[in-house]
Design a protein around this motif. Sequence first.
Motif, PDB file in Angstrom:
ATOM      1  N   LYS A   1       0.761  -1.230   0.043  1.00 22.22           N
ATOM      2  CA  LYS A   1       0.079   0.072  -0.112  1.00 22.22           C
ATOM      3  C   LYS A   1       0.734   1.128  -0.059  1.00 22.22           C
ATOM      4  N   ARG A   2       1.961   1.105  -0.381  1.00 24.68           N
ATOM      5  CA  ARG A   2       3.056   2.253  -0.418  1.00 24.68           C
ATOM      6  C   ARG A   2       4.213   2.039  -1.834  1.00 24.68           C
TER       7      ARG A   2
ATOM      8  N   SER B   1      -2.636   1.628  -3.022  1.00 26.51           N
ATOM      9  CA  SER B   1      -3.416   2.721  -2.718  1.00 26.51           C
ATOM     10  C   SER B   1      -3.780   3.546  -3.963  1.00 26.51           C
TER      11      SER B   1
ATOM     12  N   LYS C   1      -6.267  -0.766  -7.932  1.00 29.03           N
ATOM     13  CA  LYS C   1      -6.860  -1.761  -7.047  1.00 29.03           C
ATOM     14  C   LYS C   1      -7.292  -3.185  -7.659  1.00 29.03           C
TER      15      LYS C   1
END
Lengths: 354, 354, 354, 354
Positions: free
Chosen positions: B210-211, B232, B235
């Motif tokens: 997510k980074r 993030s 998706k």
Amino acid sequence: MKAIVVRPPQEGVEVRDVNLEEPNNGKILIRTKLSGMCGTDRGIVSGKLTFSRPPDGYDYLVLGHETLGEVVEGNEHFKPKDLVVPVVRRGCGTCLNCKMGRQDFCETGNFTEIGIRGAHGTMREEFLEDPRYLVRIPSVLRDVGVLLEPLSNVVKALNEMEAVQRRTWWSCDDSTYSCRTAVVLGSGPIGLLFSMALRNLGFEVIVANKRPPSPVEMEVVNGINASFVNTSEHKELKPDLLVDTSGHPSAFIPILPKVKKNGAVILFGTTGQENYGLTAEDVTTLVENNIIIFGSVNASKLDFEMGANLLVTLLGKYGELVNKLITKRVGVEEAPEVLRRKVPGEIKTVIEWK
Amino acid sequence: MKAIVVRPPQEGVEVRDVNLEEPNNGKILIRTKLSGMCGTDRGIVSGKLTFSRPPDGYDYLVLGHETLGEVVEGNEHFKPKDLVVPVVRRGCGTCLNCKMGRQDFCETGNFTEIGIRGAHGTMREEFLEDPRYLVRIPSVLRDVGVLLEPLSNVVKALNEMEAVQRRTWWSCDDSTYSCRTAVVLGSGPIGLLFSMALRNLGFEVIVANKRPPSPVEMEVVNGINASFVNTSEHKELKPDLLVDTSGHPSAFIPILPKVKKNGAVILFGTTGQENYGLTAEDVTTLVENNIIIFGSVNASKLDFEMGANLLVTLLGKYGELVNKLITKRVGVEEAPEVLRRKVPGEIKTVIEWK
Amino acid sequence: MKAIVVRPPQEGVEVRDVNLEEPNNGKILIRTKLSGMCGTDRGIVSGKLTFSRPPDGYDYLVLGHETLGEVVEGNEHFKPKDLVVPVVRRGCGTCLNCKMGRQDFCETGNFTEIGIRGAHGTMREEFLEDPRYLVRIPSVLRDVGVLLEPLSNVVKALNEMEAVQRRTWWSCDDSTYSCRTAVVLGSGPIGLLFSMALRNLGFEVIVANKRPPSPVEMEVVNGINASFVNTSEHKELKPDLLVDTSGHPSAFIPILPKVKKNGAVILFGTTGQENYGLTAEDVTTLVENNIIIFGSVNASKLDFEMGANLLVTLLGKYGELVNKLITKRVGVEEAPEVLRRKVPGEIKTVIEWK
Amino acid sequence: MKAIVVRPPQEGVEVRDVNLEEPNNGKILIRTKLSGMCGTDRGIVSGKLTFSRPPDGYDYLVLGHETLGEVVEGNEHFKPKDLVVPVVRRGCGTCLNCKMGRQDFCETGNFTEIGIRGAHGTMREEFLEDPRYLVRIPSVLRDVGVLLEPLSNVVKALNEMEAVQRRTWWSCDDSTYSCRTAVVLGSGPIGLLFSMALRNLGFEVIVANKRPPSPVEMEVVNGINASFVNTSEHKELKPDLLVDTSGHPSAFIPILPKVKKNGAVILFGTTGQENYGLTAEDVTTLVENNIIIFGSVNASKLDFEMGANLLVTLLGKYGELVNKLITKRVGVEEAPEVLRRKVPGEIKTVIEWK
């Protein structure tokens, strides 16, 4: 001929005369004897099962995928009066699993299912069927063979359970399953068929529901030496194998962290409507305990054949108890009503065709 | 000798002199060369891993379960200078899986784990080890053999994945996994080892976090011909195989309904702290798509041996890239500090013993 | 009580009174109802089966390992009047397979077998049995449950056949075995039970013998929709699965090169006495065609349980045909004579205990 | 371009210029670097392998199925300079196994094999290849990648061995194969590759031949910690796993009754010319000991991919020892001579293409 007809995705069901004009190239002509009703049928009738659709070129769908039929005109392999059950799903023809006859594992999704999506079902007086999709069953199953279709799905799920549990040694130290307890959530026809099949494999079986059992449920549960737990009163279930036939996350998620090490969870139910939280702590427990969870749908032709053998075994072992799963027999004209509304105390309601 | 010592369940870690007076009946004397640090070690140091405990009779525990050692005094099978790695878990001695050497599937929970629960670990200058628990590794692994313990857990999980997927035909139509995409959630050491192992099996691999990736992560991901996705921003992941190394339900539950038909999900992470809802619609999708989900923990001795082979393969294929997973080497005196606080940009930090 | 007694390795058999004074710690008292006779019994009686031996401390052995018994005094799991069948082999207690309840795969050879080696059999009026070795069978098997022991060995062999054939995809393109032909060499009780079990799995079945069939054999073969081949007249057998129940290399070796690609051969027979050559060309054919050959002996408790289910299925499907496998019932006093000399036209002769 | 050409079923081999005019639809252009020679090639050259045949429309066949090539013109997946190895067999397109990419289990026999039957081989300067049949190998295999084709067959056989032995628990009580001894009959390239692969799996390995080892054989056997037995002097072999690479019934049949309980026998050799008797007593031993015997031929693409990984492992573990399997490198002009007559002391002779 008379048929029970729906118009998905519209709500509704009716008995009407249909003339399907199907091509008869090598097909077998079959007279329908009994048709079972299940949640899928009622979901179509209520207009809620959005994936249901008529065959190409039709604006209606003949309902019906739980069938017991009798051959009228056969071939070298099927003789008149042979009892037969058609499989439900027909493969996409392109993916490997369908080429192998494992359309229950179709990867494209381009299959059809009789009485459900893209192909007419068997709630009609007669139908023509490709012998490839027909399973002959012994005459001893004349009264209960209509249970074979739901049972075939149970057989597929349990075969798969045994396959995936080969990841380690999960049998007991006497080679059997006598030390394993299965909890079956739900006491409908699928729940009871799972319970019978699991007793037959040697599991201890606990049937669980959030209400007290009906008299017939209790009779079946006692008759197979299983026990019944009302989960609204009693919560401490610690299964080796958990079978969810409810589809409700709230029914099975709370039990997940209590499943014993190396245990398995079969997800079979698809009818729930809710949301229930899985915590990180639950996930840690699943990891630390090597828990396996799998969804199981449909059945192969082999599962039907082995299901017919199993049904003969159950009949030999439990006799009348198997018949009691059929709680009501209705005529064709009454069928629409019971397709709209579940009969109180129902396990399985079937339609008798004359 | 010097050792890195904790007092679970209390917080804290220190370097101190210990004298363990272990009985040497047929054991091998081993000098520790490298010790790896992982989330479990830090969980113990922080006092949060409540299952950690000292051996019976001790009020402290020598930490350390990721080890590369060198034989000092051997026997007929182990010669001085042989490189060795000890397995972590030692069976309960009573359940069938432990009798079969599959203590990773222990059913009683009465196992011990060196450096974690009930047995001293290897963050000390020397240790004595029963040869039954020792895996010899080739000398070409001198620099990276300390990665074998985490890799062994990956090997166990992927062997299990292959075992459970034998429920149907899941390989591609050329017999390989070339048509299958694996999404690995998390780009820590376990995530990258899974990614390397899966590339080696022939999967397309997407590493997701997510980074954005760190430079070393990016180098590894590119070097093995995988790709990186920042979840993030992006998706739309549709894996055939989903590997969660995060332990966060919020990371993997949203992807569950997108896993392709007949796909598998490996739950490996145990560090998350949250709650995320599973809907009845998700359950229906798991059922309809025959999805399988399993938690995987620990590894057998065979997994260590096959892991050593795999590590040699990875080194031969990817060369320096494997070494880059070890982002920092510290001396013993610095170890407590990095055990308390993760090094920025860390993949794997190891302790060098002199 | 009366018992049928032998003194291996000496020839001979007699009915005599015995008093075994067995310790009753938690054992179940069982009254013998029916005892089957087989080639092993006759081999012991003739003094030719050199591995047969009395239990420690005895100079005689009570014969009998094919049993149908009725519980006299039970426990919480076994009730008086329950029908039971004891398993034959009891594990060595030391090898892994025995610890797993798979004494049929015992690696040490230090097992005992009731009525055969090192343990008294059940050809006596009553016996005490550890519940661990007892299989309860449904009451519908009252007349034919004595066939369970030989059937259990068939079940083990066919389970193993299915296990080893998972090396590739061997089912037909409809998921069943409908495209596979099994040739069963020998039409004795084992040959006919294999034939019934294979028909039940969906195989085409050819029963082969080097002589014409007896009337009962023909009735059974026709009744299960199999066919009979007299190999002295007809040689062109091309099986997918070959089952040898004869033990004669001259019976099966000539068929080996004709077994179809990816086919399997089960060696079950042990009574032959000859030598037959395998040519290098045969070996090349086995290699090029991926043929698998395996010997199969004995059965696990699970095989007995699944065999009981199978026997119920066969009874439901074939009715009287199953009973016809028992061609003669004799009293105890007549037993020694038929144990010395096979009854003409015999499939299975059984002893009725009063 | 230059090619090595045969005219099966005629004897003979020559180097000549060929112009194959193959269609290039999506194919990869590959320059041949190294070609291995094996018994099959020599069988074709000698006119003895009667199944060898040219492609349709040709009166000659380009020999060669053991290949190391380098991509000249690639596509998105294969880049210039990539090292590649083509698989040998191409499926019939109709049977299920071929549809699954398991042409090594083709059921129809209508496959082709490059350089052997119905398709040109790779003993030529360049060839075009469908990417479906190409395996990319890491650059570290530049010198020994030509061994991948024979190794792939070993990998297939050992994968199959592991698959069929899942019929029971055959691993040791520490989960590895450390308690199992493999005897490999024959010390040619296949025998030594089996030995290396089995050591890598953790087996004790005994290489057996009916003559003393050559110096290179001895070096390899010692280097992998195996042992050598001259069977003309020493007969007492009691393997858990027996691998016959000789094809001589007289080599392996005498060992069959000595294979340990639950053991396995791999038949791989196809070159013998004799007849050796199997006695009924041998058959009884195979039955009583649950012995499994299987012929294994060819390899899937996955076996090639996993074989490439294995070759990297062997190179990392044993270094120069792997290279020593290639005992001679010859130019194209010398090739016909060594194809007619084995080089003394040869393990593997390869052709270097400029």
